[in-house]
Design an enzyme around this catalytic site. Structure first.
Site, PDB file in Angstrom:
ATOM      1  N   ILE A 152      23.571  15.969  55.564  1.00 34.97           N
ATOM      2  CA  ILE A 152      23.833  17.401  55.757  1.00 34.97           C
ATOM      3  C   ILE A 152      25.189  17.777  55.151  1.00 34.97           C
ATOM      4  O   ILE A 152      25.312  18.774  54.443  1.00 34.97           O
ATOM      5  CB  ILE A 152      23.771  17.773  57.259  1.00 34.97           C
ATOM      6  N   THR A 184      27.823  22.629  63.336  1.00 33.78           N
ATOM      7  CA  THR A 184      26.355  22.594  63.426  1.00 33.78           C
ATOM      8  C   THR A 184      25.913  21.173  63.781  1.00 33.78           C
ATOM      9  O   THR A 184      24.731  20.847  63.632  1.00 33.78           O
ATOM     10  CB  THR A 184      25.693  22.994  62.086  1.00 33.78           C
ATOM     11  N   SER A 185      26.857  20.333  64.230  1.00 38.77           N
ATOM     12  CA  SER A 185      26.511  18.926  64.417  1.00 38.77           C
ATOM     13  C   SER A 185      26.146  18.618  65.877  1.00 38.77           C
ATOM     14  O   SER A 185      24.972  18.572  66.225  1.00 38.77           O
ATOM     15  CB  SER A 185      27.647  18.056  63.916  1.00 38.77           C
ATOM     16  N   ARG A 186      27.136  18.431  66.727  1.00 38.56           N
ATOM     17  CA  ARG A 186      26.897  18.239  68.159  1.00 38.56           C
ATOM     18  C   ARG A 186      28.056  18.891  68.914  1.00 38.56           C
ATOM     19  O   ARG A 186      29.220  18.770  68.507  1.00 38.56           O
ATOM     20  CB  ARG A 186      26.822  16.752  68.532  1.00 38.56           C
ATOM     21  N   ASP A 206      26.543  26.213  66.306  1.00 39.58           N
ATOM     22  CA  ASP A 206      25.095  26.148  66.500  1.00 39.58           C
ATOM     23  C   ASP A 206      24.780  25.171  67.629  1.00 39.58           C
ATOM     24  O   ASP A 206      23.625  24.982  67.991  1.00 39.58           O
ATOM     25  CB  ASP A 206      24.435  25.687  65.191  1.00 39.58           C
ATOM     26  N   GLU A 251      24.924  22.573  76.169  1.00 39.93           N
ATOM     27  CA  GLU A 251      23.800  23.418  75.731  1.00 39.93           C
ATOM     28  C   GLU A 251      22.485  23.121  76.446  1.00 39.93           C
ATOM     29  O   GLU A 251      21.596  23.971  76.501  1.00 39.93           O
ATOM     30  CB  GLU A 251      23.602  23.292  74.212  1.00 39.93           C
ATOM     31  N   HIS A 284      21.205  26.202  68.450  1.00 40.26           N
ATOM     32  CA  HIS A 284      20.732  24.947  67.834  1.00 40.26           C
ATOM     33  C   HIS A 284      19.527  25.220  66.920  1.00 40.26           C
ATOM     34  O   HIS A 284      18.486  24.588  67.051  1.00 40.26           O
ATOM     35  CB  HIS A 284      20.376  23.920  68.923  1.00 40.26           C
ATOM     36  N   GLN A 285      19.701  26.171  66.010  1.00 40.14           N
ATOM     37  CA  GLN A 285      18.589  26.550  65.126  1.00 40.14           C
ATOM     38  C   GLN A 285      18.784  26.069  63.697  1.00 40.14           C
ATOM     39  O   GLN A 285      17.999  26.411  62.816  1.00 40.14           O
ATOM     40  CB  GLN A 285      18.382  28.071  65.144  1.00 40.14           C
ATOM     41  N   PHE A 315      18.185  23.338  62.324  1.00 44.50           N
ATOM     42  CA  PHE A 315      17.037  22.569  61.809  1.00 44.50           C
ATOM     43  C   PHE A 315      15.805  23.434  61.622  1.00 44.50           C
ATOM     44  O   PHE A 315      14.815  22.975  61.051  1.00 44.50           O
ATOM     45  CB  PHE A 315      16.684  21.447  62.812  1.00 44.50           C
TER      46      PHE A 315
HETATM   47  P1  NAD Z   1      24.102  11.274  58.402  1.00 43.81           P
HETATM   48  O1  NAD Z   1      23.976  10.037  59.221  1.00 43.81           O
HETATM   49  O2  NAD Z   1      23.364  11.369  57.104  1.00 43.81           O
HETATM   50  O3  NAD Z   1      25.647  11.576  58.108  1.00 43.81           O
HETATM   51  C1  NAD Z   1      26.645  11.447  59.051  1.00 43.81           C
HETATM   52  C2  NAD Z   1      27.912  11.098  58.290  1.00 43.81           C
HETATM   53  O4  NAD Z   1      28.994  11.082  59.224  1.00 43.81           O
HETATM   54  C3  NAD Z   1      27.863   9.722  57.626  1.00 43.81           C
HETATM   55  O5  NAD Z   1      28.235   9.832  56.264  1.00 43.81           O
HETATM   56  C4  NAD Z   1      28.866   8.901  58.421  1.00 43.81           C
HETATM   57  O6  NAD Z   1      29.539   7.921  57.642  1.00 43.81           O
HETATM   58  C5  NAD Z   1      29.828  10.001  58.868  1.00 43.81           C
HETATM   59  N1  NAD Z   1      30.663   9.612  59.989  1.00 43.81           N
HETATM   60  C6  NAD Z   1      30.387   8.765  61.017  1.00 43.81           C
HETATM   61  N2  NAD Z   1      31.457   8.685  61.833  1.00 43.81           N
HETATM   62  C7  NAD Z   1      32.411   9.486  61.302  1.00 43.81           C
HETATM   63  C8  NAD Z   1      33.730   9.824  61.683  1.00 43.81           C
HETATM   64  N3  NAD Z   1      34.292   9.288  62.786  1.00 43.81           N
HETATM   65  N4  NAD Z   1      34.426  10.694  60.918  1.00 43.81           N
HETATM   66  C9  NAD Z   1      33.879  11.215  59.795  1.00 43.81           C
HETATM   67  N5  NAD Z   1      32.633  10.924  59.378  1.00 43.81           N
HETATM   68  C10 NAD Z   1      31.905  10.078  60.133  1.00 43.81           C
HETATM   69  O7  NAD Z   1      23.665  12.459  59.384  1.00 43.81           O
HETATM   70  P2  NAD Z   1      23.189  13.923  58.972  1.00 43.81           P
HETATM   71  O8  NAD Z   1      21.703  13.928  58.799  1.00 43.81           O
HETATM   72  O9  NAD Z   1      24.049  14.433  57.894  1.00 43.81           O
HETATM   73  O10 NAD Z   1      23.476  14.706  60.338  1.00 43.81           O
HETATM   74  C11 NAD Z   1      24.794  14.929  60.787  1.00 43.81           C
HETATM   75  C12 NAD Z   1      24.728  15.437  62.199  1.00 43.81           C
HETATM   76  O11 NAD Z   1      24.129  16.749  62.208  1.00 43.81           O
HETATM   77  C13 NAD Z   1      23.813  14.624  63.120  1.00 43.81           C
HETATM   78  O12 NAD Z   1      24.503  13.558  63.703  1.00 43.81           O
HETATM   79  C14 NAD Z   1      23.379  15.621  64.133  1.00 43.81           C
HETATM   80  O13 NAD Z   1      24.260  15.533  65.226  1.00 43.81           O
HETATM   81  C15 NAD Z   1      23.560  16.970  63.464  1.00 43.81           C
HETATM   82  N6  NAD Z   1      22.299  17.710  63.270  1.00 43.81           N
HETATM   83  C16 NAD Z   1      22.250  18.992  63.700  1.00 43.81           C
HETATM   84  C17 NAD Z   1      21.092  19.736  63.515  1.00 43.81           C
HETATM   85  C18 NAD Z   1      21.003  21.175  63.951  1.00 43.81           C
HETATM   86  O14 NAD Z   1      19.885  21.699  64.065  1.00 43.81           O
HETATM   87  N7  NAD Z   1      22.110  21.859  64.176  1.00 43.81           N
HETATM   88  C19 NAD Z   1      19.977  19.140  62.896  1.00 43.81           C
HETATM   89  C20 NAD Z   1      20.073  17.818  62.466  1.00 43.81           C
HETATM   90  C21 NAD Z   1      21.233  17.101  62.662  1.00 43.81           C
END
Ligand code: NAD
Length: 332
Positions: free
Chosen positions: A155, A232-234, A258, A263, A295-296, A298
């Site tokens: 992402i 948008t992560s967690r 998001d 949540e 959380h939209q 995705f």
């Molecule tokens: P991914 O595993 O492809 O990428 C995560 C990246 O974070 C990796 O490159 C990893 O090396 C890096 N990372 C790990 N620890 C770290 C740190 N301490 N500091 C900096 N970077 C670090 O995951 P992704 O598919 O890109 O998804 C990222 C996050 O997005 C997921 O973990 C999830 O929580 C969130 N997500 C949100 C939604 C949404 O609907 N809002 C949907 C999917 C995923």
């Protein structure tokens, strides 16, 4: 396989049913989330299918293992809501959807940026009331701004590519650096350097014990005054009370989220007739420069298709003793 599907919404059922013809899993849908109070629903099932806000802790895992569950198919990439060690101890396999349209989540992060900046949500409401004034709608050019990206996985990388397209200077921090992104113009720096120099910060790393409350009072103090923060992560990547304090002082100029630390109690459901008891979220929503979505990120057609097809295949791989290419084997 006989699968108990938890936290089911109409769209989950629609997409899983649409692609189940070639698998013929017996999918039983529950709108309830999976947690320690709902484990009795798993009696008689080999498999459960769960989503991001299901609480799959040690107690839940012990109870579902006792009911005969052997595999959990997550309809998500993140698995911070599962006690992975406890699952392993109970012999329950944990499968996930490692990527489902990362572009969709990245594009949603950009939607949050554009809305906060150009205030299209306010303009929309204004114009419906015949108010054509531009007062208080002033934005800024994204072109040439410094964008800090924390986490450049699937992402984060998609987000970097979009922001490069806007003509932004993109600086990033990740524990692993991507040569492809470097070739495209992304500059990797330390976390402190990225956070300290950015006009816009976007979080794309997973939630782990190391990243919990990564953004807190100390981090805010090191940011540029008036910075924009996008998550948008967690939710638990940011300390919510510290974020409120930073908004009150003006140190944080814009917040787009998001995801939210608490949540589980609210997101994905309609509470329009309820009194919201969450004081922190209510305070956050009271700021004019805060945008919350539920959380939209995705939630695109492409992602729902990929979630459904990968989940059904994951379950079939388990059923037929094939290699489990999407097994979660270690903490995130
Ligand atoms: P991914 O595993 O492809 O990428 C995560 C990246 O974070 C990796 O490159 C990893 O090396 C890096 N990372 C790990 N620890 C770290 C740190 N301490 N500091 C900096 N970077 C670090 O995951 P992704 O598919 O890109 O998804 C990222 C996050 O997005 C997921 O973990 C999830 O929580 C969130 N997500 C949100 C939604 C949404 O609907 N809002 C949907 C999917 C995923």
């Amino acid at each position: 396989m006989r699968v108990a599907v938890f936290s089911t919404k109409t769209y989950d059922q629609e997409y899983l049913d649409r692609f189940n013809d070639s698998y013929q899993h017996q999918l039983i849908y529950f709108s309830a989330p999976l947690n320690r109070d709902t484990t009795n629903l798993t009696q008689g099932f080999d498999a459960v299918c769960a989503f991001v806000n299901d609480e799959i802790d040690k107690e839940t895992l012990e109870k579902i293992a006792a009911n005969g569950v052997k595999v959990i198919a997550l309809r998500s990439a993140g698995f911070n809501n599962v006690d992975v060690d406890a699952a392993r101890a109970k012999g329950i396999k944990l499968l996930r959807v490692p990527a489902y349209s990362p572009m969709g989540v990245a594009e949603h992060a950009v939607a949050l940026i554009l809305t906060l900046n150009r205030k299209t949500h306010k303009a929309y409401n204004r114009i419906r009331e015949n108010n054509f004034s531009l007062e208080k709608l002033l934005g800024f050019n994204l072109y040439g701004k410094a964008v800090g990206v924390i986490g450049t996985g699937q992402i984060g990388a998609a987000f970097c590519r979009i922001m490069l397209g806007f003509g932004c200077r993109v600086e990033a921090y990740d524990v692993y650096e991507s040569d492809d992104l470097k070739d495209r113009g992304v500059v990797y720096k330390s976390f402190d350097e990225v956070v300290g120099a950015a006009d816009i910060i976007s979080l794309h790393c997973p939630l782990t014990p190391e990243t919990r409350h990564l953004i807190n009072a100390e981090t805010f103090a090191r940011m540029k005054p008036g910075v924009m923060l996008i998550n948008t992560s967690r939710g638990a990547l940011i300390h919510t009370q510290d974020t409120i304090d930073a908004l009150k002082s003006g140190q944080l100029g814009y917040l787009g989220i998001d995801v939210y630390e608490q949540e589980e109690a609210l997101f994905f459901n309609d509470h329009s007739e309820s009194i919201i008891q969450d004081e922190l979220l209510s305070r956050l929503m009271s700021f004019p420069n805060v945008l919350v979505t539920s959380h939209q990120g995705f939630f695109t057609k492409e992602a729902l298709e990929q979630i459904a097809t990968t989940t059904l295949k994951n379950l079939a791989d388990f059923e037929h003793n094939r290699p489990l290419e999407n097994e979660v084997t270690a903490r995130g």
